[in-house]
Design a protein around this motif. Structure first.
Motif, PDB file in Angstrom:
ATOM      1  N   UNK A 105       0.833  -1.207   0.000  1.00 12.96           N
ATOM      2  CA  UNK A 105       0.000   0.000   0.000  1.00 12.96           C
ATOM      3  C   UNK A 105       0.868   1.258   0.000  1.00 12.96           C
ATOM      4  N   UNK A 106       1.947   1.255   0.776  1.00 12.23           N
ATOM      5  CA  UNK A 106       2.848   2.403   0.789  1.00 12.23           C
ATOM      6  C   UNK A 106       3.519   2.574  -0.566  1.00 12.23           C
ATOM      7  N   UNK A 107       3.935   1.473  -1.178  1.00 10.08           N
ATOM      8  CA  UNK A 107       4.583   1.545  -2.480  1.00 10.08           C
ATOM      9  C   UNK A 107       3.628   2.061  -3.549  1.00 10.08           C
ATOM     10  N   UNK A 108       2.382   1.646  -3.509  1.00  8.45           N
ATOM     11  CA  UNK A 108       1.401   2.135  -4.483  1.00  8.45           C
ATOM     12  C   UNK A 108       1.162   3.632  -4.274  1.00  8.45           C
ATOM     13  N   UNK A 109       1.105   4.078  -3.022  1.00  7.72           N
ATOM     14  CA  UNK A 109       0.926   5.506  -2.752  1.00  7.72           C
ATOM     15  C   UNK A 109       2.136   6.315  -3.234  1.00  7.72           C
ATOM     16  N   UNK A 110       3.335   5.807  -2.980  1.00 12.50           N
ATOM     17  CA  UNK A 110       4.542   6.495  -3.452  1.00 12.50           C
ATOM     18  C   UNK A 110       4.562   6.534  -4.968  1.00 12.50           C
ATOM     19  N   UNK A 111       4.196   5.429  -5.612  1.00 12.61           N
ATOM     20  CA  UNK A 111       4.151   5.413  -7.078  1.00 12.61           C
ATOM     21  C   UNK A 111       3.147   6.428  -7.618  1.00 12.61           C
ATOM     22  N   UNK A 112       1.995   6.519  -6.985  1.00 19.53           N
ATOM     23  CA  UNK A 112       1.000   7.492  -7.428  1.00 19.53           C
ATOM     24  C   UNK A 112       1.504   8.921  -7.305  1.00 19.53           C
ATOM     25  N   UNK A 113       2.144   9.228  -6.178  1.00 15.03           N
ATOM     26  CA  UNK A 113       2.689  10.578  -6.000  1.00 15.03           C
ATOM     27  C   UNK A 113       3.819  10.866  -6.986  1.00 15.03           C
ATOM     28  N   UNK A 114       4.702   9.902  -7.202  1.00 23.51           N
ATOM     29  CA  UNK A 114       5.786  10.100  -8.170  1.00 23.51           C
ATOM     30  C   UNK A 114       5.247  10.244  -9.586  1.00 23.51           C
ATOM     31  N   UNK A 115       4.267   9.450  -9.953  1.00 22.65           N
ATOM     32  CA  UNK A 115       3.695   9.547 -11.296  1.00 22.65           C
ATOM     33  C   UNK A 115       3.055  10.914 -11.494  1.00 22.65           C
ATOM     34  N   UNK A 116       2.328  11.392 -10.487  1.00 23.10           N
ATOM     35  CA  UNK A 116       1.708  12.705 -10.571  1.00 23.10           C
ATOM     36  C   UNK A 116       2.776  13.795 -10.662  1.00 23.10           C
ATOM     37  N   UNK A 117       3.834  13.664  -9.882  1.00 23.50           N
ATOM     38  CA  UNK A 117       4.912  14.645  -9.944  1.00 23.50           C
ATOM     39  C   UNK A 117       5.646  14.619 -11.266  1.00 23.50           C
ATOM     40  N   UNK A 118       5.816  13.437 -11.836  1.00 23.19           N
ATOM     41  CA  UNK A 118       6.531  13.332 -13.109  1.00 23.19           C
ATOM     42  C   UNK A 118       5.712  13.901 -14.271  1.00 23.19           C
TER      43      UNK A 118
END
Length: 128
Positions: free
Chosen positions: A40-53
């Motif tokens: 769950x933490x990894x999916x949240x980090x991926x979502x934030x990174x994807x949005x930032x990218x």
């Protein structure tokens, strides 16, 4: 006078032994909960990174843009999809480690290291 029929199944002979709990039962639950939380933490980090990218390329027209990221050679896609690929590789590492090697805690630690390479690559690509 007749006697009542015997109870079915007959109560003679030794009874069946009670089933024993599986070895490591509570540890399996702890492992599953911890793996789920890490996922769950990894999916949240991926979502934030994807949005930032999505917005990381906005600085490419200024002097603030990273040369490697802004030159159009595909590094933007690496930064955007790298964490997702790393998450898939980490999940495969954990599943294979649990199923094939039967070493869940070692596989979980290795999966965390494999996953950490994706966001690190993305952040290194953007910020140089």
């Amino acid at each position: 006078m007749s006697l009542p029929p015997p109870p079915y199944p007959p109560s003679y002979g030794p009874g069946f032994p009670s089933p024993r709990p599986l070895p490591g039962g509570p540890l399996r639950v702890v492992f599953a909960v911890l793996a789920g939380l890490l996922l769950a933490v990894a999916v949240a980090v991926n979502g934030l990174l994807f949005f930032g990218m999505l917005f990381a390329g906005d600085s490419c027209g200024t002097s603030a843009g990273t040369q490697r990221f802004c030159e159009g050679s595909g590094w933007m896609l690496v930064a955007m999809f790298g964490p997702t690929v790393a998450l898939a590789a980490a999940a495969a590492t954990v599943v294979l480690g649990v199923v094939r090697a039967r070493r869940p805690w070692t596989a979980l630690a290795l999966g965390v290291l494999v996953y950490a390479a994706g966001p690190a690559l993305a952040l290194f690509t953007v910020f140089g």
